[in-house]
Design a protein around this motif. Structure first.
Motif, PDB file in Angstrom:
ATOM      1  N   SER A  52       5.160  77.516  49.207  1.00 22.53           N
ATOM      2  CA  SER A  52       5.785  78.790  48.823  1.00 22.53           C
ATOM      3  C   SER A  52       7.307  78.692  48.833  1.00 22.53           C
ATOM      4  O   SER A  52       7.982  79.154  47.903  1.00 22.53           O
ATOM      5  N   LEU A  53       7.850  78.091  49.878  1.00 22.62           N
ATOM      6  CA  LEU A  53       9.302  77.933  49.957  1.00 22.62           C
ATOM      7  C   LEU A  53       9.810  77.021  48.845  1.00 22.62           C
ATOM      8  O   LEU A  53      10.835  77.316  48.207  1.00 22.62           O
ATOM      9  N   GLY A  54       9.104  75.929  48.584  1.00 19.03           N
ATOM     10  CA  GLY A  54       9.521  75.014  47.527  1.00 19.03           C
ATOM     11  C   GLY A  54       9.501  75.656  46.154  1.00 19.03           C
ATOM     12  O   GLY A  54      10.423  75.470  45.349  1.00 19.03           O
ATOM     13  N   VAL A  55       8.480  76.445  45.870  1.00 18.65           N
ATOM     14  CA  VAL A  55       8.391  77.121  44.573  1.00 18.65           C
ATOM     15  C   VAL A  55       9.488  78.182  44.455  1.00 18.65           C
ATOM     16  O   VAL A  55      10.086  78.349  43.378  1.00 18.65           O
ATOM     17  N   LEU A  56       9.777  78.872  45.552  1.00 24.15           N
ATOM     18  CA  LEU A  56      10.851  79.869  45.531  1.00 24.15           C
ATOM     19  C   LEU A  56      12.201  79.208  45.251  1.00 24.15           C
ATOM     20  O   LEU A  56      12.974  79.690  44.404  1.00 24.15           O
ATOM     21  N   VAL A  57      12.485  78.090  45.915  1.00 19.50           N
ATOM     22  CA  VAL A  57      13.750  77.378  45.682  1.00 19.50           C
ATOM     23  C   VAL A  57      13.815  76.867  44.246  1.00 19.50           C
ATOM     24  O   VAL A  57      14.851  76.988  43.570  1.00 19.50           O
ATOM     25  N   ALA A  58      12.705  76.305  43.758  1.00 22.27           N
ATOM     26  CA  ALA A  58      12.690  75.809  42.375  1.00 22.27           C
ATOM     27  C   ALA A  58      12.877  76.952  41.372  1.00 22.27           C
ATOM     28  O   ALA A  58      13.565  76.787  40.358  1.00 22.27           O
ATOM     29  N   ALA A  59      12.289  78.114  41.652  1.00 20.66           N
ATOM     30  CA  ALA A  59      12.460  79.260  40.754  1.00 20.66           C
ATOM     31  C   ALA A  59      13.908  79.733  40.733  1.00 20.66           C
ATOM     32  O   ALA A  59      14.445  80.066  39.668  1.00 20.66           O
ATOM     33  N   LEU A  60      14.536  79.746  41.907  1.00 17.99           N
ATOM     34  CA  LEU A  60      15.959  80.105  41.938  1.00 17.99           C
ATOM     35  C   LEU A  60      16.801  79.077  41.176  1.00 17.99           C
ATOM     36  O   LEU A  60      17.780  79.441  40.510  1.00 17.99           O
ATOM     37  N   GLY A  61      16.401  77.824  41.259  1.00 14.86           N
ATOM     38  CA  GLY A  61      17.092  76.789  40.493  1.00 14.86           C
ATOM     39  C   GLY A  61      16.919  76.973  38.996  1.00 14.86           C
ATOM     40  O   GLY A  61      17.836  76.717  38.216  1.00 14.86           O
ATOM     41  N   LEU A  62      15.736  77.424  38.583  1.00 16.30           N
ATOM     42  CA  LEU A  62      15.521  77.690  37.158  1.00 16.30           C
ATOM     43  C   LEU A  62      16.347  78.882  36.688  1.00 16.30           C
ATOM     44  O   LEU A  62      16.878  78.886  35.579  1.00 16.30           O
ATOM     45  N   ILE A  63      16.442  79.890  37.549  1.00 22.66           N
ATOM     46  CA  ILE A  63      17.241  81.061  37.181  1.00 22.66           C
ATOM     47  C   ILE A  63      18.711  80.671  37.044  1.00 22.66           C
ATOM     48  O   ILE A  63      19.401  81.084  36.103  1.00 22.66           O
ATOM     49  N   ALA A  64      19.197  79.861  37.995  1.00 26.39           N
ATOM     50  CA  ALA A  64      20.598  79.431  37.971  1.00 26.39           C
ATOM     51  C   ALA A  64      20.821  78.260  37.021  1.00 26.39           C
ATOM     52  O   ALA A  64      21.961  77.880  36.761  1.00 26.39           O
ATOM     53  N   TRP A  65      19.747  77.685  36.510  1.00 28.98           N
ATOM     54  CA  TRP A  65      19.781  76.533  35.618  1.00 28.98           C
ATOM     55  C   TRP A  65      20.553  75.370  36.255  1.00 28.98           C
ATOM     56  O   TRP A  65      21.453  74.791  35.673  1.00 28.98           O
ATOM     57  N   ASN A  66      20.145  75.071  37.515  1.00 25.06           N
ATOM     58  CA  ASN A  66      20.761  73.991  38.278  1.00 25.06           C
ATOM     59  C   ASN A  66      19.685  72.966  38.608  1.00 25.06           C
ATOM     60  O   ASN A  66      18.760  73.236  39.375  1.00 25.06           O
ATOM     61  N   ILE A  67      19.818  71.776  38.014  1.00 26.42           N
ATOM     62  CA  ILE A  67      18.798  70.741  38.158  1.00 26.42           C
ATOM     63  C   ILE A  67      18.659  70.269  39.606  1.00 26.42           C
ATOM     64  O   ILE A  67      17.576  69.895  40.043  1.00 26.42           O
ATOM     65  N   TRP A  68      19.745  70.305  40.372  1.00 30.04           N
ATOM     66  CA  TRP A  68      19.690  69.841  41.767  1.00 30.04           C
ATOM     67  C   TRP A  68      18.878  70.800  42.629  1.00 30.04           C
ATOM     68  O   TRP A  68      18.143  70.382  43.526  1.00 30.04           O
ATOM     69  N   VAL A  69      18.998  72.075  42.376  1.00 31.97           N
ATOM     70  CA  VAL A  69      18.217  73.062  43.137  1.00 31.97           C
ATOM     71  C   VAL A  69      16.741  72.981  42.743  1.00 31.97           C
ATOM     72  O   VAL A  69      15.852  73.096  43.600  1.00 31.97           O
ATOM     73  N   ILE A  70      16.466  72.748  41.474  1.00 33.10           N
ATOM     74  CA  ILE A  70      15.087  72.564  41.024  1.00 33.10           C
ATOM     75  C   ILE A  70      14.478  71.334  41.698  1.00 33.10           C
ATOM     76  O   ILE A  70      13.342  71.363  42.183  1.00 33.10           O
ATOM     77  N   GLY A  71      15.241  70.260  41.749  1.00 26.17           N
ATOM     78  CA  GLY A  71      14.770  69.042  42.411  1.00 26.17           C
ATOM     79  C   GLY A  71      14.565  69.246  43.906  1.00 26.17           C
ATOM     80  O   GLY A  71      13.615  68.709  44.488  1.00 26.17           O
ATOM     81  N   ALA A  72      15.437  70.026  44.532  1.00 21.54           N
ATOM     82  CA  ALA A  72      15.274  70.310  45.962  1.00 21.54           C
ATOM     83  C   ALA A  72      13.995  71.114  46.194  1.00 21.54           C
ATOM     84  O   ALA A  72      13.263  70.859  47.163  1.00 21.54           O
TER      85      ALA A  72
END
Length: 93
Positions: A35-55
């Motif tokens: 759940s935490l990983g999907v939330l972080v990846a979703a925030l990365g998609l919203i911000a369009w930041n590949i590093w946050v998506i990877g995290a």
């Protein structure tokens, strides 16, 4: 009125099912990690930041690995030979 056991074509399982309903340390670790990983990846998609998506993806993988280790250590749903056999048999058929 049907006779009890006259036409019974099934056998009941040899043991009762586990009472924890899957609420174990390993399962909670898996749920919170994914759940935490999907939330972080979703925030990365919203911000369009590949590093946050990877995290976020890395957090999901870490949650899967840690949950697998906890299950192997015995903190997951117990597996006995009888429960495996009872789960694999279709005793309603």
């Amino acid at each position: 009125m049907a006779e009890h056991g006259a036409n019974r074509t099934y056998d009941l399982p040899p043991t009762a099912p586990f009472a924890n309903h899957g609420k174990t340390v390993a399962s909670w670790t898996l749920i919170w990690g994914v759940s935490l990983g999907v939330l972080v990846a979703a925030l990365g998609l919203i911000a369009w930041n590949i590093w946050v998506i990877g995290a976020g993806a890395a957090i999901v993988v870490i949650g899967l690995v840690v949950s697998g280790i906890l299950r192997a250590m015995g903190m997951g749903q117990p597996k006995s030979d009888e429960s495996r056999r009872a789960a694999s048999d279709d005793w309603y058929a």
